[in-house]
Enzyme design. Structure first.
Site, PDB file in Angstrom:
ATOM      1  N   ASP A  36       1.318  25.045 -13.641  1.00  0.00           N
ATOM      2  CA  ASP A  36       0.090  24.742 -14.389  1.00  0.00           C
ATOM      3  C   ASP A  36       0.422  24.102 -15.735  1.00  0.00           C
ATOM      4  OD1 ASP A  36      -1.289  25.968 -12.304  1.00  0.00           O
ATOM      5  OD2 ASP A  36      -1.184  27.932 -13.266  1.00  0.00           O
ATOM      6  N   GLY A  88       0.818  -1.202   0.000  1.00  0.00           N
ATOM      7  CA  GLY A  88       0.000   0.000   0.000  1.00  0.00           C
ATOM      8  C   GLY A  88       0.848   1.247   0.000  1.00  0.00           C
ATOM      9  N   PRO A  89       0.243   2.388  -0.252  1.00  0.00           N
ATOM     10  CA  PRO A  89       0.985   3.661  -0.251  1.00  0.00           C
ATOM     11  C   PRO A  89       1.543   3.966   1.134  1.00  0.00           C
ATOM     12  CG  PRO A  89      -1.199   3.901  -1.256  1.00  0.00           C
ATOM     13  CD  PRO A  89      -1.178   2.572  -0.577  1.00  0.00           C
ATOM     14  N   PRO A  90       2.501   4.869   1.221  1.00  0.00           N
ATOM     15  CA  PRO A  90       3.049   5.240   2.535  1.00  0.00           C
ATOM     16  C   PRO A  90       1.988   5.874   3.430  1.00  0.00           C
ATOM     17  CG  PRO A  90       4.491   6.001   0.761  1.00  0.00           C
ATOM     18  CD  PRO A  90       3.225   5.527   0.111  1.00  0.00           C
ATOM     19  N   GLY A  91       2.045   5.535   4.703  1.00  0.00           N
ATOM     20  CA  GLY A  91       1.160   6.155   5.680  1.00  0.00           C
ATOM     21  C   GLY A  91      -0.203   5.522   5.825  1.00  0.00           C
ATOM     22  N   THR A  92      -0.438   4.369   5.194  1.00  0.00           N
ATOM     23  CA  THR A  92      -1.760   3.745   5.273  1.00  0.00           C
ATOM     24  C   THR A  92      -1.907   2.786   6.452  1.00  0.00           C
ATOM     25  OG1 THR A  92      -0.985   2.112   3.656  1.00  0.00           O
ATOM     26  CG2 THR A  92      -2.251   3.976   2.821  1.00  0.00           C
ATOM     27  N   GLY A  93      -0.851   2.570   7.235  1.00  0.00           N
ATOM     28  CA  GLY A  93      -0.971   1.758   8.444  1.00  0.00           C
ATOM     29  C   GLY A  93      -0.512   0.330   8.301  1.00  0.00           C
ATOM     30  N   THR A 108       2.546  -0.991   9.009  1.00  0.00           N
ATOM     31  CA  THR A 108       3.301  -1.384  10.202  1.00  0.00           C
ATOM     32  C   THR A 108       2.372  -1.550  11.395  1.00  0.00           C
ATOM     33  OG1 THR A 108       5.200  -0.150   9.364  1.00  0.00           O
ATOM     34  CG2 THR A 108       5.220  -0.744  11.689  1.00  0.00           C
ATOM     35  N   GLU A 115      -5.458  33.670 -10.256  1.00  0.00           N
ATOM     36  CA  GLU A 115      -6.270  32.697  -9.512  1.00  0.00           C
ATOM     37  C   GLU A 115      -7.747  32.832  -9.881  1.00  0.00           C
ATOM     38  OE1 GLU A 115      -4.688  30.473  -8.063  1.00  0.00           O
ATOM     39  OE2 GLU A 115      -2.752  31.486  -8.134  1.00  0.00           O
TER      40      GLU A 115
END
Length: 643
Positions: A496, A196-201, A203, A419
């Protein structure tokens, strides 16, 4: 720390003892007594008795008044001193020199050798990074063992990955009751790979597996196996599995396994490469001649594409569990977990925050709650309010405000129209995501920003929306050119242009959205790392096809530019309204933009009340949506159990 303090205490006491032994200095001589005076008194018969020690002569003499006084005189190098004392009838006593203790003699003689040994051990530990086992533990495993009594984590602490938890539930049941599966000839998977992507839990989920199964848990990183010496990593793998066998049944968790499990043959050292030797030993331990019953290997990585195929085959990592980014319901559960220790105000709505954070991982949501708590503490509030979460979300998504950055009025005006061009094109594109906030306050690396948020979680995009996003990206450059002229266009649209070009190139070469090139793949997004450089693997194409690809990419971007120009020319009055409002208020929300375009006067207090009412309505609708989702999941679960 206790050992270090005790060591320094022992060293201090030893030094004091040695100092006292060597510093057994005699008492100072009597005041006014010199050696010549001493000899005069000897010749005059005033000294009756003297004690000769190693460094001095001590005794008593009778002065002219008949009083008895003591004296102490240092001994010179006079070989006739004793004879002269005896000739003058002085009673002489000799005191033998103090004996040096045996241990002190040993310490003095062995001190240089002990010092060399201590320095050698110190440098050996430094070269090994203070590894386990000291100077002789070079090949020992660095895995940290966690039992059920230390830092236990359960599934209650893990939220947002229900499917992944269901995948690993069978492993937990096997560790609790192995006979339930082995009696029917079943074999538990030897390895589970969390992807999974980093930071998804990933560990955290690995630790929760051990916590639920109530078995020992060995934790180690893939980089801990790799050293500069060939064979050290393989030795550590063997030692790790030996420890695991002694504590079986247990779980061995290897984080970032791609550090030692990359595809073999891509290294510089060939078959003698240290990383490949470590990987070979890992493969043998997982599925070799010697069975490792009761030892389950759980690994985590966010790069499964670079792992060696032999590592992923059945018999080693039998299961690959995808731990993806959480959906709306998952984000609600994750936020509730992280908000347990945070005092919340009454206006905080968890579901509203979850709806406004699509694409956030578990680590992102934890950071969001932490930033909100820090923002509330910065203003000395007792509770964390909804405004703190809004500020934290803007900080995480757009960067920190840089109000100290000095901008001229002309630069502010150009940024406002830039903007405003993005926002106006987005409003007139039916497929565009709603605008969350637009600002001309510098944030991060940008001088201004228009932040859009999708209304729901998106897993794919349509051709229509991609073309709309290209037009929105071109809106800022078009607005600059229309208002300030061709020669006044700035470099503010660089990001952009980059985004629009990359999107158009992906549409042509990867997603088959070009009518001239057809649904074919013309490039590969896989990355290979060689000698520290990332090299894109591109499919070989002919020169004619390459020119056609460039032509189509240019056509897509120029089409978005023309579309943005047409929208802004038709709504030039609205562009002026947005720019003037930005110059006055600097930051506008989505609701405020709507009021500006309708010609209404902004009243910030009324807007806050309206947003509060809108959040309550959204909260009610989200409750209904979540209830439907939970009901459907429970129904699916019941149907699966029946089947």
């Amino acid at each position: 720390m206790g050992k270090n303090v005790l060591l320094w205490v022992v060293i201090g006491l030893t030094m004091m003892s040695v100092f006292n032994m060597f510093n057994s200095a005699p008492m100072g001589r009597a005041e006014g007594m010199t050696y010549s005076s001493f000899m005069d008194k000897v010749n005059q018969g005033m000294i009756d008795k003297a004690t000769i020690s190693e460094h001095e002569i001590r005794g008593q003499f009778t002065d002219m008044a008949g009083d008895l006084k003591t004296f102490a005189v240092e001994i010179p190098n006079d070989p006739n001193l004793v004879q002269r004392l005896l000739d003058n009838k002085v009673e002489v006593d000799v005191k033998p020199p103090a004996e040096v203790p045996f241990l002190l003699n040993v310490l003095i003689s062995w001190f240089p050798m002990l010092l060399l040994i201590a320095v050698w051990v110190f440098f050996m530990r430094q070269m090994q990074g203070g590894g386990k086992g000291g100077a002789m533990g070079f090949g020992k495993s660095r895995a940290k063992m966690l039992t059920e009594n230390t830092n236990r984590v359960t599934f209650e602490d893990v939220a947002g990955c229900d499917e992944a938890k269901q995948e690993v539930t069978e492993i937990i049941e096997f560790l609790r009751d192995p006979s339930r599966f082995t009696r029917l000839g079943g074999r538990i998977p030897k390895g589970v790979l969390l992807v999974g992507p980093p930071g998804t839990g990933k560990t955290l989920l690995g630790r929760a597996i051990a916590g639920e199964a109530e078995v020992p848990f060995f934790s180690i990183s893939g980089s801990d196996f790799v050293e500069m010496f060939v064979g050290v990593g393989a030795s550590r793998v063997r030692d790790m599995f030996e420890q695991a066998k002694k504590h079986a049944p247990c779980i061995v968790f290897v984080d970032e396994i791609d550090a030692m499990g990359r595809h073999r043959g891509a290294g510089i050292g060939g078959g003698n490469d240290e990383r490949e030797q470590t990987l070979n030993q890992m493969l043998v331990e997982m599925d070799g001649f010697e069975a490792n019953e009761g030892v389950i290997l759980v690994a985590a990585t966010n790069r499964p594409d670079v792992l060696d195929p032999a590592l992923l085959r059945p018999g080693r990592f039998d299961r690959q569990v995808v731990v993806g980014r959480p959906d709306l319901n998952g984000r609600v559960q994750i936020l509730k977990v992280h908000m347990k220790k945070v005092p919340l105000a009454s206006d905080v709505k968890v579901k509203v925050i979850a709806r406004g954070t699509p694409g956030f991982s578990g680590a992102d949501l934890a950071n969001l709650v932490n930033e909100a708590a820090l923002n509330a503490a910065r203003f000395d509030r007792d509770k964390v309010a909804a405004a703190d979460f809004d500020e934290a979300k803007d900080k995480v998504m757009m960067g920190t405000e840089r109000r100290s950055m000095a901008m001229t009025e002309d630069e502010k005006k150009l940024t406002a129209y830039h903007e405003g061009g993005h926002a106006l094109v987005s409003i007139h594109c039916a497929v565009s995501d709603p605008i969350h906030k637009m600002t001309i306050i510098p944030r991060g690396q940008a001088l201004g920003m228009v932040m859009r948020l999708p209304e729901r979680d998106e897993y794919s995009q349509s051709r229509e929306k991609m073309h709309g996003n290209i037009a929105i990206a071109m809106g800022g450059r078009v607005a600059e050119e229309m208002i300030f002229g061709y020669d006044k266009v700035t470099s503010g649209a660089s990001s952009d242009i980059q985004m629009a070009t990359n999107l158009a190139k992906s549409m042509v070469t990867k997603w088959g959205m070009s009518d001239k090139l057809g649904p074919l793949l013309y490039s590969d997004n896989e990355q290979e790392v060689f000698l520290g450089h990332s090299v894109a693997q591109q499919t070989n194409v002919s020169d004619e096809t390459a020119r056609l690809i460039d032509s189509e990419v240019r056509s897509f971007v120029e089409g978005g530019y023309a579309r943005a120009k047409r929208i802004l020319e038709e709504n030039i009055d609205q562009l002026h309204l947005l720019a003037e409002a930005l110059l006055e208020y600097e930051t506008l929300t989505g609701d405020e933009i709507t009021q500006v375009l309708q010609g209404k006067i902004l009243q910030r207090a009324d807007v806050i009340n309206q947003s509060a009412k809108a959040s309550e309505q959204e909260d009610a609708s989200d409750d209904a949506t979540l209830d439907e989702v939970e009901a459907s999941k429970s129904a699916e679960k019941g149907a699966s159990q029946e089947s």
